[in-house]
Motif scaffolding. Structure first.
Motif, PDB file in Angstrom:
ATOM      1  N   ASN A 174       0.803  -1.236   0.000  1.00  0.00           N
ATOM      2  CA  ASN A 174       0.000   0.000   0.000  1.00  0.00           C
ATOM      3  C   ASN A 174       0.830   1.278   0.000  1.00  0.00           C
ATOM      4  O   ASN A 174       0.343   2.330  -0.405  1.00  0.00           O
ATOM      5  CB  ASN A 174      -0.998  -0.003   1.174  1.00  0.00           C
ATOM      6  CG  ASN A 174      -0.329   0.013   2.539  1.00  0.00           C
ATOM      7  OD1 ASN A 174       0.828  -0.377   2.693  1.00  0.00           O
ATOM      8  ND2 ASN A 174      -1.078   0.456   3.537  1.00  0.00           N
ATOM      9  N   LYS A 180       0.952   5.876  -1.962  1.00  0.00           N
ATOM     10  CA  LYS A 180       1.264   7.123  -1.243  1.00  0.00           C
ATOM     11  C   LYS A 180       2.528   7.754  -1.797  1.00  0.00           C
ATOM     12  O   LYS A 180       2.629   8.978  -1.923  1.00  0.00           O
ATOM     13  CB  LYS A 180       1.463   6.828   0.249  1.00  0.00           C
ATOM     14  CG  LYS A 180       0.296   6.151   0.944  1.00  0.00           C
ATOM     15  CD  LYS A 180       0.696   5.900   2.395  1.00  0.00           C
ATOM     16  CE  LYS A 180      -0.346   5.107   3.155  1.00  0.00           C
ATOM     17  NZ  LYS A 180      -0.001   4.973   4.575  1.00  0.00           N
ATOM     18  N   SER A 228       2.318   8.573   6.068  1.00  0.00           N
ATOM     19  CA  SER A 228       0.977   9.029   6.431  1.00  0.00           C
ATOM     20  C   SER A 228       0.936  10.515   6.816  1.00  0.00           C
ATOM     21  O   SER A 228       1.021  10.885   7.979  1.00  0.00           O
ATOM     22  CB  SER A 228       0.417   8.169   7.572  1.00  0.00           C
ATOM     23  OG  SER A 228       0.067   6.905   7.050  1.00  0.00           O
ATOM     24  N   SER A 263      -0.608   3.389  10.556  1.00  0.00           N
ATOM     25  CA  SER A 263      -0.256   4.812  10.676  1.00  0.00           C
ATOM     26  C   SER A 263      -1.355   5.729  10.128  1.00  0.00           C
ATOM     27  O   SER A 263      -1.196   6.945  10.130  1.00  0.00           O
ATOM     28  CB  SER A 263       1.070   5.085   9.978  1.00  0.00           C
ATOM     29  OG  SER A 263       0.950   4.918   8.584  1.00  0.00           O
ATOM     30  N   GLY A 282      -2.819   6.544   7.184  1.00  0.00           N
ATOM     31  CA  GLY A 282      -2.948   7.183   5.873  1.00  0.00           C
ATOM     32  C   GLY A 282      -3.853   6.440   4.910  1.00  0.00           C
ATOM     33  O   GLY A 282      -4.581   7.062   4.122  1.00  0.00           O
ATOM     34  N   TYR A 295       0.147  -6.998   9.436  1.00  0.00           N
ATOM     35  CA  TYR A 295      -0.969  -6.139   9.014  1.00  0.00           C
ATOM     36  C   TYR A 295      -2.128  -6.935   8.386  1.00  0.00           C
ATOM     37  O   TYR A 295      -3.186  -7.083   8.984  1.00  0.00           O
ATOM     38  CB  TYR A 295      -0.476  -5.101   7.993  1.00  0.00           C
ATOM     39  CG  TYR A 295       0.512  -4.114   8.533  1.00  0.00           C
ATOM     40  CD1 TYR A 295       0.093  -2.971   9.215  1.00  0.00           C
ATOM     41  CD2 TYR A 295       1.881  -4.282   8.347  1.00  0.00           C
ATOM     42  CE1 TYR A 295       0.997  -2.046   9.697  1.00  0.00           C
ATOM     43  CE2 TYR A 295       2.800  -3.360   8.829  1.00  0.00           C
ATOM     44  CZ  TYR A 295       2.349  -2.241   9.495  1.00  0.00           C
ATOM     45  OH  TYR A 295       3.250  -1.329   9.969  1.00  0.00           O
ATOM     46  N   THR A 325      -3.306  -4.989   1.615  1.00  0.00           N
ATOM     47  CA  THR A 325      -2.325  -3.904   1.648  1.00  0.00           C
ATOM     48  C   THR A 325      -0.887  -4.397   1.486  1.00  0.00           C
ATOM     49  O   THR A 325       0.046  -3.599   1.549  1.00  0.00           O
ATOM     50  CB  THR A 325      -2.485  -3.138   2.969  1.00  0.00           C
ATOM     51  OG1 THR A 325      -2.664  -4.097   4.032  1.00  0.00           O
ATOM     52  CG2 THR A 325      -3.703  -2.227   2.933  1.00  0.00           C
TER      53      THR A 325
END
Ligand SMILES: *Cc1c(COP(=O)(O)O)cnc(C)c1O
Length: 331
Positions: free
Chosen positions: A48, A52, A159, A194, A196, A289, A317
Motif C-alpha cells: 500500500n 502514497k 501518512s 499509521s 494514511g 498487518y 495492503t
C-alpha cells in the motif's frame, strides 16, 4: 474530484485487480468477499505504500531533494518501498528502524524486509523501542544539510495529507471498477496502522458521496486513539482538497480487537487467517498487518455482522515479504 492538481509520479501498477474470493466466501458461509490486490502495486514487491509514494516522491522531486529519510519497524514494508523508489529516482536514502518488538530472532532481524531494504544501497540505523523517531529523522536531516544535501523526510508509513492522496485515488479507482461491474459494495475492510490508508479511503468515499462503509482493523493502537488519528488526517486531507462538507466521526470506524499481544506479534487468529487465505485462495497475507485485517474480517463474519448477500471488499495492503522474517511463527 480532481487529483491532477497535485504533483504525482506514475510508477504503480494500477488499477489493481478486484477478485472474488469464492472459496473463502463459501467456507465462511457468506458474505461475498472481494479482494483488491494492492499487494500487487509493482514496486519492489508492492504494497500500500506505493500509492502514497507517487504523491510523496513527486513532492520530494518538486522540492529538489537529493536524499530521503524515513523510518519504520524493523520489518517495515513502508521502508522497503520508499528506499526502492528513491534508488530508481537517483536519490540516496536513510532508513531508521525502530526495534519496536524485542526480538533476537535471526530471521526477524536480518531476513524479509530487512534483507530487501539492503538491496537498495540504503543507510540503515537501528533505534531502541520508544525512541522519538521524528526527532531522530530530523537529526539525520540536520547532519545532511550541514553536508550541503537537500533531504526530504517521509513520515512513518507515508501518512500525511500528501501520502493520503494515494488512497483517495484508490477509493476513486475502486468505485470506478465496481460501477463498471455493476457491483454494489457494502463494506470496505483493511488493516490500519499509521492511518494514511484509511484516512485516504474515507476522504475519497466522502468526496464521491458513496455510501460504502470503511472499517479499519487496528494493528497497534487502542480503538479511540486509532479512530482519532484517522479522523484528524482525513479532515486535513479533505481540507487540502477543498471539500465543502467536513468528515464526521461516524465515517471513521476502527476495530482494534485483533491486535493480540501487540504490534508485530502475530496472534493465533492472525496465523489462522494467513493459513486459511493461503490454503483456500492461494494468496499470501502477512503477519503484521493484512493477516490481522483478515482475522478481523473472518471473526466478524463468524459473528454474523454481515448479511449473506452483501459484498465486502478486503483491501490487501501487502506485506508478504515480512513472512520470511517470521519463519519461527509459521513453520
Ligand atoms: C503500512 C501497512 C498497513 C497500514 O497502512 P497505514 O496507512 O499505515 O494505516 C497495512 N498493511 C501493510 C502490509 C502495511 O505495510
Amino acid at each position: 474530484m480532481n487529483l491532477t492538481r497535485f504533483p504525482r509520479l506514475l510508477f504503480s501498477h494500477l488499477p489493481t485487480q478486484l477478485e472474488l474470493m469464492s472459496a473463502l466466501s463459501k467456507a465462511l458461509g457468506g458474505p461475498r468477499i472481494w479482494i483488491k490486490r494492492d499487494d500487487c502495486t509493482g514496486l519492489a514487491g508492492g504494497g500500500n505504500k506505493t500509492r502514497k509514494l507517487e504523491f510523496l516522491m513527486a513532492d520530494a522531486v518538486k522540492k529538489k531533494a537529493d536524499v530521503i529519510i524515513t523510518q519504520g519497524a524493523v520489518q517495515s514494508n513502508h521502508v522497503r518501498q520508499s528506499v526502492a523508489i528513491a534508488a530508481k529516482l537517483g536519490m540516496a536514502s536513510y532508513a531508521l528502524f525502530e526495534e519496536r518488538i524485542d526480538s533476537k530472532d535471526n530471521d526477524y532481524n536480518h531476513n524479509g524486509n530487512v534483507l530487501l531494504t539492503k538491496m537498495f544501497n540504503t543507510h540503515i540505523s537501528r533505534h531502541p523501542s520508544g525512541t522519538d523517531m521524528n526527532a531522530a529523522m530530523e537529526s539525520v536531516a540536520e547532519k545532511l544539510r550541514v553536508e550541503g544535501k537537500n533531504p526530504y523526510i517521509i513520515p512513518g508509513g507515508g501518512s500525511n495529507t500528501i501520502g493520503a492522496l494515494g488512497y483517495v485515488n484508490c477509493a476513486l479507482e475502486l468505485i470506478a471498477q465496481t460501477n463498471e461491474q455493476n457491483l454494489h459494495v457494502d463494506h470496505i475492510i483493511h488493516a490500519t496502522g499509521s492511518s494514511g490508508t484509511q484516512a485516504g479511503l474515507v476522504t475519497g468515499i466522502h468526496g464521491m458521496n458513496a455510501t460504502t462503509s470503511v472499517l479499519g482493523i487496528g494493528v497497534r493502537m487502542p480503538r479511540d486513539i486509532q479512530e482519532a488519528n484517522v479522523l484528524a488526517l482525513a479532515q486535513d486531507t479533505a481540507q487540502m482538497l477543498g471539500f465543502r462538507t467536513a468528515i464526521t466521526p461516524e465515517e471513521v470506524q476502527a476495530n482494534c480487537d485483533y491486535v493480540g499481544e501487540g504490534y508485530g506479534i502475530p496472534a493465533d487468529s492472525t496465523l489462522e487467517a494467513i493459513q486459511m487465505t493461503a490454503q483456500l485462495e492461494g494468496i499470501l497475507l502477512d503477519p503484521v498487518y493484512s493477516g490481522k485485517g483478515m482475522a478481523g474480517l473472518i471473526d466478524l463474519i463468524r459473528k454474523g455482522v454481515f448479511h449473506r448477500n452483501e459484498n465486502v471488499v478486503f483491501i490487501h495492503t501487502g506485506g508478504a515479504q515480512a513472512l520470511f522474517g517470521y519463519r519461527h511463527n509459521l513453520e
